[in-house]
Scaffold this motif. Structure first.
Motif, mmCIF file in Angstrom:
data_model
loop_
_atom_site.group_PDB
_atom_site.id
_atom_site.type_symbol
_atom_site.label_atom_id
_atom_site.label_comp_id
_atom_site.label_asym_id
_atom_site.label_seq_id
_atom_site.Cartn_x
_atom_site.Cartn_y
_atom_site.Cartn_z
ATOM 1 N N GLY A 27 0.785 -1.102 -0.309
ATOM 2 C CA GLY A 27 -0.048 -0.365 -0.242
ATOM 3 C C GLY A 27 1.211 1.165 -0.009
ATOM 4 N N VAL A 28 0.267 2.145 0.063
ATOM 5 C CA VAL A 28 0.485 3.670 -0.233
ATOM 6 C C VAL A 28 0.255 4.566 1.216
ATOM 7 C CG1 VAL A 28 0.838 4.000 -2.481
ATOM 8 C CG2 VAL A 28 -0.887 4.785 -1.613
ATOM 9 N N VAL A 29 0.941 5.453 1.614
ATOM 10 C CA VAL A 29 1.119 6.474 2.872
ATOM 11 C C VAL A 29 -0.238 7.540 2.181
ATOM 12 C CG1 VAL A 29 1.194 8.052 4.404
ATOM 13 C CG2 VAL A 29 2.684 6.349 3.316
ATOM 14 N N SER A 30 -1.406 7.707 2.781
ATOM 15 C CA SER A 30 -2.473 8.353 2.280
ATOM 16 C C SER A 30 -2.300 9.667 3.004
ATOM 17 C CB SER A 30 -3.811 7.450 2.446
ATOM 18 O OG SER A 30 -4.202 7.219 4.155
ATOM 19 N N ASP A 31 -1.719 9.480 3.808
ATOM 20 C CA ASP A 31 -1.554 11.337 4.408
ATOM 21 C C ASP A 31 -0.519 12.626 4.014
ATOM 22 O OD1 ASP A 31 -3.476 10.683 6.541
ATOM 23 O OD2 ASP A 31 -1.681 10.079 7.613
ATOM 24 N N ASP A 32 -0.270 13.166 3.827
ATOM 25 C CA ASP A 32 0.148 14.501 3.645
ATOM 26 C C ASP A 32 1.785 14.153 3.989
ATOM 27 O OD1 ASP A 32 -1.345 15.798 1.580
ATOM 28 O OD2 ASP A 32 -1.247 16.419 2.970
ATOM 29 N N LEU A 33 3.266 14.125 3.720
ATOM 30 C CA LEU A 33 4.449 13.902 4.030
ATOM 31 C C LEU A 33 5.176 14.858 3.536
ATOM 32 C CD1 LEU A 33 5.200 11.070 1.603
ATOM 33 C CD2 LEU A 33 4.803 10.588 4.103
ATOM 34 N N ASP A 34 5.896 15.665 5.074
ATOM 35 C CA ASP A 34 7.129 16.204 5.203
ATOM 36 C C ASP A 34 8.230 15.252 4.331
ATOM 37 O OD1 ASP A 34 8.378 14.696 6.679
ATOM 38 O OD2 ASP A 34 7.999 15.807 8.774
ATOM 39 N N ARG A 35 8.922 16.558 4.550
ATOM 40 C CA ARG A 35 10.272 16.407 3.531
ATOM 41 C C ARG A 35 10.940 15.326 3.809
ATOM 42 N NH1 ARG A 35 14.871 19.490 0.037
ATOM 43 N NH2 ARG A 35 16.406 18.099 -0.535
ATOM 44 N N GLU A 36 11.249 14.713 5.489
ATOM 45 C CA GLU A 36 12.167 13.874 6.066
ATOM 46 C C GLU A 36 11.210 12.362 5.500
ATOM 47 O OE1 GLU A 36 13.800 12.635 10.606
ATOM 48 O OE2 GLU A 36 12.172 14.235 10.023
ATOM 49 N N SER A 37 9.915 12.558 5.703
ATOM 50 C CA SER A 37 9.137 10.685 5.697
ATOM 51 C C SER A 37 9.478 10.857 4.405
ATOM 52 C CB SER A 37 7.324 11.734 6.449
ATOM 53 O OG SER A 37 8.050 11.797 7.625
ATOM 54 N N PHE A 38 9.241 11.333 3.401
ATOM 55 C CA PHE A 38 9.502 11.219 2.284
ATOM 56 C C PHE A 38 10.517 10.715 1.419
ATOM 57 C CE2 PHE A 38 10.265 11.852 -2.584
ATOM 58 C CZ PHE A 38 9.181 11.599 -3.051
ATOM 59 N N GLU A 39 11.655 11.407 2.243
ATOM 60 C CA GLU A 39 12.681 10.593 1.661
ATOM 61 C C GLU A 39 13.324 9.854 2.840
ATOM 62 O OE1 GLU A 39 16.511 13.844 2.041
ATOM 63 O OE2 GLU A 39 15.467 15.083 1.200
ATOM 64 N N ALA A 40 12.437 9.125 3.743
ATOM 65 C CA ALA A 40 12.873 7.479 4.536
ATOM 66 C C ALA A 40 12.078 6.824 3.458
ATOM 67 C CB ALA A 40 12.140 7.935 5.624
ATOM 68 N N LEU A 41 11.059 6.876 2.438
ATOM 69 C CA LEU A 41 10.387 6.518 1.956
ATOM 70 C C LEU A 41 11.427 5.901 0.717
ATOM 71 C CD1 LEU A 41 6.652 6.977 2.484
ATOM 72 C CD2 LEU A 41 8.026 5.082 3.756
ATOM 73 N N ALA A 42 12.540 7.014 0.098
ATOM 74 C CA ALA A 42 12.483 6.883 -1.204
ATOM 75 C C ALA A 42 14.190 6.610 -1.005
ATOM 76 C CB ALA A 42 12.892 8.395 -1.431
ATOM 77 N N THR A 43 14.062 5.294 0.015
ATOM 78 C CA THR A 43 15.542 4.653 0.515
ATOM 79 C C THR A 43 15.518 3.025 0.904
ATOM 80 O OG1 THR A 43 17.633 4.730 1.070
ATOM 81 C CG2 THR A 43 16.318 6.310 2.454
ATOM 82 N N GLU A 44 15.943 2.606 0.643
ATOM 83 C CA GLU A 44 15.961 1.096 1.169
ATOM 84 C C GLU A 44 17.155 1.689 3.324
ATOM 85 O OE1 GLU A 44 14.435 -1.984 0.806
ATOM 86 O OE2 GLU A 44 13.891 -0.270 0.167
ATOM 87 N N SER A 45 17.926 2.168 3.632
ATOM 88 C CA SER A 45 18.066 2.730 4.262
ATOM 89 C C SER A 45 17.537 2.907 5.498
ATOM 90 C CB SER A 45 19.411 3.743 4.293
ATOM 91 O OG SER A 45 19.770 3.933 5.369
ATOM 92 N N ASN A 46 18.057 3.175 6.788
ATOM 93 C CA ASN A 46 16.916 2.203 8.090
ATOM 94 C C ASN A 46 17.000 4.159 8.633
ATOM 95 O OD1 ASN A 46 16.624 0.165 7.502
ATOM 96 N ND2 ASN A 46 16.433 -0.552 9.282
ATOM 97 N N TRP A 47 17.871 5.005 7.731
ATOM 98 C CA TRP A 47 18.962 5.921 8.555
ATOM 99 C C TRP A 47 18.118 7.401 6.940
ATOM 100 C CZ3 TRP A 47 21.221 1.710 9.197
ATOM 101 C CH2 TRP A 47 21.427 1.030 10.180
ATOM 102 N N SER A 48 18.421 8.410 8.135
ATOM 103 C CA SER A 48 18.729 9.696 7.206
ATOM 104 C C SER A 48 20.166 9.736 6.359
ATOM 105 C CB SER A 48 17.816 11.039 8.133
ATOM 106 O OG SER A 48 16.994 11.111 8.339
ATOM 107 N N ALA A 49 20.051 10.469 5.305
ATOM 108 C CA ALA A 49 21.374 10.932 5.046
ATOM 109 C C ALA A 49 21.512 11.243 5.292
ATOM 110 C CB ALA A 49 20.577 12.248 3.857
ATOM 111 N N PRO A 50 22.660 11.583 5.969
ATOM 112 C CA PRO A 50 23.789 12.891 6.778
ATOM 113 C C PRO A 50 23.329 14.185 6.538
ATOM 114 C CG PRO A 50 25.380 11.271 6.049
ATOM 115 C CD PRO A 50 24.178 10.901 4.669
ATOM 116 N N LYS A 51 23.856 14.954 7.478
ATOM 117 C CA LYS A 51 23.319 16.111 7.212
ATOM 118 C C LYS A 51 23.972 16.833 5.814
ATOM 119 C CE LYS A 51 23.789 20.388 10.376
ATOM 120 N NZ LYS A 51 23.427 20.925 11.971
ATOM 121 N N GLY A 52 23.577 17.721 5.020
ATOM 122 C CA GLY A 52 23.376 18.471 4.011
ATOM 123 C C GLY A 52 23.771 17.624 3.267
ATOM 124 N N THR A 53 23.056 16.141 2.900
ATOM 125 C CA THR A 53 22.587 15.987 2.114
ATOM 126 C C THR A 53 21.344 15.419 2.038
ATOM 127 O OG1 THR A 53 23.399 13.708 3.102
ATOM 128 C CG2 THR A 53 25.146 14.770 2.225
#
Length: 386
Positions: A27-53
């Motif tokens: 399924g997909v997320v039906s709520d609006d996403l902020d940038r952090e949440s969007f980027e978390a779903l656009a990678t298989e990593s469990n962690w955010s990109a390093p600061k500044g990236t």
């Protein structure tokens, strides 16, 4: 005359009129996403990109900005800020409908055994694209639910069997994430009832209520639920290769399944190897050798972006064409449906066009193979009306 497929994602004439059965998605997320949440779903990593990236600086991120932006009425290669701003203005509901309907997927086989509370249901997901849905039952999640409902070491076998028969009655198939919970190098033989009871006792004894829900990682039980699933004679999907940080990629090589495939060959139950990257060639070997093995490169297509054509072509080096399938493994983001379908159409069509232009394939055979991989193989294996 050479075939010109242009630069779009429609696959040109070779894929024209070929519907797609997405044989593994979510399924997909039906709520609006902020940038952090969007980027978390656009990678298989469990962690955010390093600061500044940013996660947008990836093959998938570039593909989103190039191909999804025009669907949302933006110029190709829109900046991440412009893209996310437009996504927010349109709202999640509109974005989901626009992108999933644009994928032109006709049938969705949805694994709903992950993040059930936050993602759209199989029916809702298919409805966003005007298609049909069937469910894929995730074996480990079902076993966890059986334990959460009070199963004991002495009752687990019967409780799980009843739950599985009920859940799978109208399902298209089953799914195992043994790759995440142990690895694919599990002992292939079916455990005895005594071994299962002892394993349930060990497993339940390790659970800590304060840590959240149950997590099935007991290898004996992972084997037991697979053998229980085999009795239903429905296709069994296996996560293979690339995934998030919960997997040990070395133990996710599909060659580790050789013992299981030998043990189950006479059953004739289809074994569906999902994603497979970077082991798509090893998976192709297994599909050629074993009569009940099928392969896709679903997850890899999105995440390799502009290089996905190479992954698709490599997967077709050994896979018999009647054993190759399409999937997106889309989860959370509707973008993954649109890109998964579009990059697949383009990659398959470009690969085939090269073989036609080189004189290795006929146009008639190419069109037949495109139909097989796009929907006919899945329709046959899962018993779906074409």
């Amino acid at each position: 005359m050479p075939i010109d497929l242009g630069s779009g994602l429609d696959g040109g004439a070779l894929m024209d009129g070929v519907p797609l059965i997405d044989h593994h998605c979510h399924g997909v997320v039906s709520d609006d996403l902020d940038r952090e949440s969007f980027e978390a779903l656009a990678t298989e990593s469990n962690w955010s990109a390093p600061k500044g990236t940013t996660t947008f600086d990836s093959q998938l991120g570039f593909a989103i900005r190039r191909w999804c932006a025009p669907v949302l009425d933006l110029e190709p290669h829109a900046s991440p800020e412009a893209y996310l701003g437009q996504r927010s203005r349109l709202g999640a509901g509109n974005v989901n409908r626009l992108l999933i309907s644009a994928s032109r997927i006709s049938t969705f086989l949805v694994d709903a055994g992950i993040r059930e509370e936050t993602l759209t249901s199989p029916e809702q997901t298919a409805g966003l694209g005007g298609g049909k849905s069937r469910e894929i039952v995730r074996l480990e999640r079902l076993a966890e639910q059986v334990a959460e409902q009070g199963a004991t070491p002495s009752s687990f076998i019967a409780d799980f069997e009843f739950a599985l028969e009920t859940a799978a009655k109208d399902a298209a198939g089953l799914k195992s994430i043994a790759a995440y919970r142990y690895g694919l190098d599990f002992e292939p033989a079916a455990p005895s009832e005594r071994e299962v009871r002892e394993a349930v006792d060990r497993w339940l004894g390790r659970q800590k209520p304060e840590a959240g829900g149950m997590r099935l990682d007991e290898p004996v039980l992972l084997r037991h639920i697979l053998w229980a699933g085999l009795k239903l004679r429905k296709p069994i999907q296996f996560h293979v290769g690339y995934g998030d940080a919960d997997v040990d990629l070395l133990r996710c090589n599909p060659l580790q399944l050789t013992g299981w495939l030998r043990a189950t060959q006479e059953s004739g139950v289809p074994m569906m190897l999902l994603h497979c990257y970077p082991y798509q060639r090893e998976a192709g070997y297994l599909a050629q050798i074993f009569p009940h093995v099928y392969v896709d490169v679903g997850l890899a297509v999105n995440h390799t972006g502009s290089r996905s054509e190479a992954v698709i072509a490599e997967s077709l080096e050994l896979i018999p064409f009647h054993k190759a399938l399409f999937s997106t493994d889309a989860l959370g983001l509707a973008e993954l449906y649109y890109l998964g379908a579009g990059l697949f159409r383009r990659g398959l069509a470009r690969s085939i066009a090269q073989w036609i232009n080189d004189g290795d394939w006929s146009r008639r055979d190419a069109e037949r193979v495109a139909r097989m991989i796009g929907y006919e193989n899945a329709a046959r294996v899962y018993g779906i009306e074409p």
